[in-house]
Design a protein around this motif. Structure first.
Motif, PDB file in Angstrom:
ATOM      1  N   LYS A 169      12.349  15.940  -9.966  1.00 27.64           N
ATOM      2  CA  LYS A 169      12.389  14.463 -10.040  1.00 27.64           C
ATOM      3  C   LYS A 169      13.806  13.908 -10.203  1.00 27.64           C
ATOM      4  CE  LYS A 169       8.024  14.507  -9.528  1.00 27.64           C
ATOM      5  NZ  LYS A 169       7.493  14.283  -8.155  1.00 27.64           N
ATOM      6  N   GLN A 170      14.797  14.697  -9.852  1.00 25.11           N
ATOM      7  CA  GLN A 170      16.171  14.194  -9.854  1.00 25.11           C
ATOM      8  C   GLN A 170      16.485  13.586  -8.479  1.00 25.11           C
ATOM      9  OE1 GLN A 170      19.268  16.562 -11.885  1.00 25.11           O
ATOM     10  NE2 GLN A 170      17.716  18.157 -12.134  1.00 25.11           N
ATOM     11  N   PRO A 171      17.318  12.545  -8.443  1.00 25.79           N
ATOM     12  CA  PRO A 171      17.637  11.905  -7.161  1.00 25.79           C
ATOM     13  C   PRO A 171      18.438  12.833  -6.246  1.00 25.79           C
ATOM     14  CG  PRO A 171      19.047  11.039  -8.891  1.00 25.79           C
ATOM     15  CD  PRO A 171      18.010  11.891  -9.563  1.00 25.79           C
ATOM     16  N   ILE A 172      18.132  12.772  -4.949  1.00 29.01           N
ATOM     17  CA  ILE A 172      18.858  13.574  -3.956  1.00 29.01           C
ATOM     18  C   ILE A 172      20.119  12.817  -3.554  1.00 29.01           C
ATOM     19  CG2 ILE A 172      18.741  14.597  -1.651  1.00 29.01           C
ATOM     20  CD1 ILE A 172      15.671  14.790  -2.103  1.00 29.01           C
ATOM     21  N   ASP A 173      21.251  13.490  -3.642  1.00 32.42           N
ATOM     22  CA  ASP A 173      22.559  12.867  -3.428  1.00 32.42           C
ATOM     23  C   ASP A 173      23.291  13.621  -2.306  1.00 32.42           C
ATOM     24  OD1 ASP A 173      25.069  11.735  -3.582  1.00 32.42           O
ATOM     25  OD2 ASP A 173      25.514  12.467  -5.609  1.00 32.42           O
ATOM     26  N   ILE A 174      23.116  13.165  -1.064  1.00 34.00           N
ATOM     27  CA  ILE A 174      23.678  13.870   0.088  1.00 34.00           C
ATOM     28  C   ILE A 174      25.151  13.508   0.283  1.00 34.00           C
ATOM     29  CG2 ILE A 174      23.523  14.239   2.588  1.00 34.00           C
ATOM     30  CD1 ILE A 174      21.247  15.500   0.943  1.00 34.00           C
ATOM     31  N   ARG A 175      25.980  14.542   0.439  1.00 27.65           N
ATOM     32  CA  ARG A 175      27.419  14.376   0.644  1.00 27.65           C
ATOM     33  C   ARG A 175      27.862  15.053   1.950  1.00 27.65           C
ATOM     34  NH1 ARG A 175      30.061  13.298  -4.279  1.00 27.65           N
ATOM     35  NH2 ARG A 175      28.544  12.393  -5.738  1.00 27.65           N
ATOM     36  N   PHE A 176      28.957  14.546   2.491  1.00 24.61           N
ATOM     37  CA  PHE A 176      29.576  15.159   3.670  1.00 24.61           C
ATOM     38  C   PHE A 176      30.404  16.335   3.175  1.00 24.61           C
ATOM     39  CE2 PHE A 176      32.902  14.364   7.277  1.00 24.61           C
ATOM     40  CZ  PHE A 176      32.487  15.525   7.924  1.00 24.61           C
ATOM     41  N   GLY A 177      29.774  17.496   3.073  1.00 24.18           N
ATOM     42  CA  GLY A 177      30.455  18.671   2.525  1.00 24.18           C
ATOM     43  C   GLY A 177      31.543  19.206   3.431  1.00 24.18           C
ATOM     44  N   GLY A 178      31.356  19.051   4.750  1.00 24.19           N
ATOM     45  CA  GLY A 178      32.362  19.555   5.699  1.00 24.19           C
ATOM     46  C   GLY A 178      31.978  20.940   6.198  1.00 24.19           C
ATOM     47  N   ASN A 179      32.724  21.949   5.724  1.00 25.15           N
ATOM     48  CA  ASN A 179      32.418  23.359   6.014  1.00 25.15           C
ATOM     49  C   ASN A 179      32.436  23.694   7.506  1.00 25.15           C
ATOM     50  OD1 ASN A 179      31.931  23.759   3.190  1.00 25.15           O
ATOM     51  ND2 ASN A 179      29.889  22.889   3.478  1.00 25.15           N
ATOM     52  N   HIS A 180      33.303  23.026   8.248  1.00 25.35           N
ATOM     53  CA  HIS A 180      33.343  23.214   9.705  1.00 25.35           C
ATOM     54  C   HIS A 180      33.590  24.676  10.078  1.00 25.35           C
ATOM     55  CE1 HIS A 180      35.100  23.328  13.740  1.00 25.35           C
ATOM     56  NE2 HIS A 180      34.471  22.191  13.985  1.00 25.35           N
ATOM     57  N   ASP A 181      34.622  25.277   9.501  1.00 23.31           N
ATOM     58  CA  ASP A 181      35.003  26.636   9.898  1.00 23.31           C
ATOM     59  C   ASP A 181      33.948  27.662   9.489  1.00 23.31           C
ATOM     60  OD1 ASP A 181      37.261  25.521  10.932  1.00 23.31           O
ATOM     61  OD2 ASP A 181      38.604  26.187   9.329  1.00 23.31           O
ATOM     62  N   THR A 182      33.358  27.469   8.310  1.00 26.93           N
ATOM     63  CA  THR A 182      32.313  28.387   7.856  1.00 26.93           C
ATOM     64  C   THR A 182      31.095  28.294   8.765  1.00 26.93           C
ATOM     65  OG1 THR A 182      33.073  28.172   5.571  1.00 26.93           O
ATOM     66  CG2 THR A 182      30.871  29.073   5.903  1.00 26.93           C
ATOM     67  N   GLN A 183      30.738  27.063   9.124  1.00 21.11           N
ATOM     68  CA  GLN A 183      29.599  26.875  10.021  1.00 21.11           C
ATOM     69  C   GLN A 183      29.875  27.482  11.397  1.00 21.11           C
ATOM     70  OE1 GLN A 183      26.153  26.422  11.449  1.00 21.11           O
ATOM     71  NE2 GLN A 183      26.493  25.702   9.356  1.00 21.11           N
ATOM     72  N   GLU A 184      31.095  27.294  11.883  1.00 25.55           N
ATOM     73  CA  GLU A 184      31.469  27.855  13.178  1.00 25.55           C
ATOM     74  C   GLU A 184      31.360  29.385  13.147  1.00 25.55           C
ATOM     75  OE1 GLU A 184      34.821  26.783  16.436  1.00 25.55           O
ATOM     76  OE2 GLU A 184      35.586  27.249  14.436  1.00 25.55           O
ATOM     77  N   LYS A 185      31.724  29.975  12.032  1.00 17.59           N
ATOM     78  CA  LYS A 185      31.699  31.433  11.892  1.00 17.59           C
ATOM     79  C   LYS A 185      30.276  31.968  11.727  1.00 17.59           C
ATOM     80  CE  LYS A 185      33.429  35.167   8.934  1.00 17.59           C
ATOM     81  NZ  LYS A 185      34.259  35.496   7.722  1.00 17.59           N
ATOM     82  N   LEU A 186      29.483  31.305  10.887  1.00 24.20           N
ATOM     83  CA  LEU A 186      28.162  31.839  10.540  1.00 24.20           C
ATOM     84  C   LEU A 186      27.042  31.352  11.449  1.00 24.20           C
ATOM     85  CD1 LEU A 186      28.277  31.544   6.627  1.00 24.20           C
ATOM     86  CD2 LEU A 186      28.813  33.527   8.057  1.00 24.20           C
ATOM     87  N   ASN A 187      27.213  30.168  12.049  1.00 26.46           N
ATOM     88  CA  ASN A 187      26.195  29.575  12.916  1.00 26.46           C
ATOM     89  C   ASN A 187      24.807  29.557  12.266  1.00 26.46           C
ATOM     90  OD1 ASN A 187      25.104  28.361  15.241  1.00 26.46           O
ATOM     91  ND2 ASN A 187      24.533  30.336  16.104  1.00 26.46           N
ATOM     92  N   THR A 188      24.740  29.087  11.037  1.00 29.34           N
ATOM     93  CA  THR A 188      23.435  28.926  10.395  1.00 29.34           C
ATOM     94  C   THR A 188      22.688  27.730  10.986  1.00 29.34           C
ATOM     95  OG1 THR A 188      24.304  27.493   8.646  1.00 29.34           O
ATOM     96  CG2 THR A 188      24.312  29.886   8.229  1.00 29.34           C
ATOM     97  N   GLY A 189      23.461  26.782  11.532  1.00 29.23           N
ATOM     98  CA  GLY A 189      22.863  25.568  12.092  1.00 29.23           C
ATOM     99  C   GLY A 189      22.573  24.501  11.064  1.00 29.23           C
ATOM    100  N   CYS A 190      23.031  24.699   9.826  1.00 27.67           N
ATOM    101  CA  CYS A 190      22.667  23.788   8.732  1.00 27.67           C
ATOM    102  C   CYS A 190      23.335  22.416   8.870  1.00 27.67           C
ATOM    103  CB  CYS A 190      23.043  24.405   7.395  1.00 27.67           C
ATOM    104  SG  CYS A 190      22.091  25.896   7.019  1.00 27.67           S
ATOM    105  N   ILE A 191      22.519  21.422   9.147  1.00 24.10           N
ATOM    106  CA  ILE A 191      22.979  20.036   9.224  1.00 24.10           C
ATOM    107  C   ILE A 191      22.903  19.393   7.849  1.00 24.10           C
ATOM    108  CG2 ILE A 191      22.351  17.751  10.134  1.00 24.10           C
ATOM    109  CD1 ILE A 191      21.629  19.184  12.776  1.00 24.10           C
TER     110      ILE A 191
END
Length: 240
Positions: A169-191
């Motif tokens: 029941k805690q509020p969801i607080d979405i942030r622009f985390g970035g992580n471009h290079d990690t995402q490019e390397k791992l390709n998890t697809g996490c939006i």
């Protein structure tokens, strides 16, 4: 004189019916037809252009990301994965081409790095504070985003807390985390992830990875508000 006049009229009549006159008449008719066809094609193209302009404001499977710089929004097309009405997951939105696609509440045709570029084009600043080493020990930073959902066949726009049931029941607080290079390397697809993630382009500042297991809470789709499996949904991210 009368006979001469008749002869002259006959010659004029023959001239009018000559092959040259007929060719000129046919050419004029062909030009008229071509002009009409050109005008029809121009009108058709104009109508299609107007339709495309309207369609371009909403994402589709073929065009899964739409950026509106004036209103500071990024819209993403996705589909419901109703498996997570009954199971918990940290993955909220994942690209269909990513490794974590089958573990997400919503699967999207959008690419995670294209989504990064879309947020970047709005001038938003990524936190870039998460790493594989501090995962579970740090909370994601970066510009904050409002996230809303509009499901196909329903005009209501749902807030994130109406779509994702966080049992803590805690509020969801979405942030622009970035992580471009990690995402490019791992390709998890996490939006978007619901725990502070070192690979997600956006994720939830409220919880760290492992908090759900430690504090015994679940992250699931709200059965009352989320429709059937594979229902299209437009997810809108708006800069706060």
């Amino acid at each position: 004189f009368y006979v001469l006049a008749l002869a002259l009229c006959g010659l004029l009549a023959l001239s009018a019916c000559s092959p040259k006159a007929a060719d000129e008449g046919n050419a004029a008719e062909e030009n008229k037809t071509e002009n009409t066809q050109a005008a029809d094609e121009e009108n058709k193209n104009a109508a299609e252009g107007e339709a495309d302009a309207v369609d371009a404001t909403e994402p589709t499977a073929e065009n899964p990301i739409v950026v509106d710089k004036e209103n500071k929004t990024v819209k993403v097309y996705a589909e419901v994965n109703e498996k997570y009405k009954d199971e918990s997951t940290m993955h909220m939105v994942v690209s269909k081409s990513g490794k974590e696609a089958d573990h997400a509440m919503f699967k999207s045709d959008a690419k995670a790095l294209d989504f990064y570029d879309a947020l970047d084009s709005l001038g938003l600043k990524p936190g870039d504070n998460m790493t594989m080493d501090n995962a579970g020990k740090a909370q994601v930073e970066g510009d904050a985003l409002d996230v809303t959902f509009k499901f196909d066949g329903n005009d209501k726009e749902f807030k994130i807390d109406e779509v994702v049931d966080d049992s803590s029941k805690q509020p969801i607080d979405i942030r622009f985390g970035g992580n471009h290079d990690t995402q490019e390397k791992l390709n998890t697809g996490c939006i978007t992830c619901l725990l502070s993630c070192p690979a997600g382009i956006t994720s939830n500042h409220t919880h760290m990875i492992g908090d759900d297991e430690k504090d015994k809470f679940t992250l699931m789709l709200n059965k009352d508000n989320v429709p059937a499996d594979k229902t299209p949904v437009v997810i809108t991210y708006t800069a706060k």
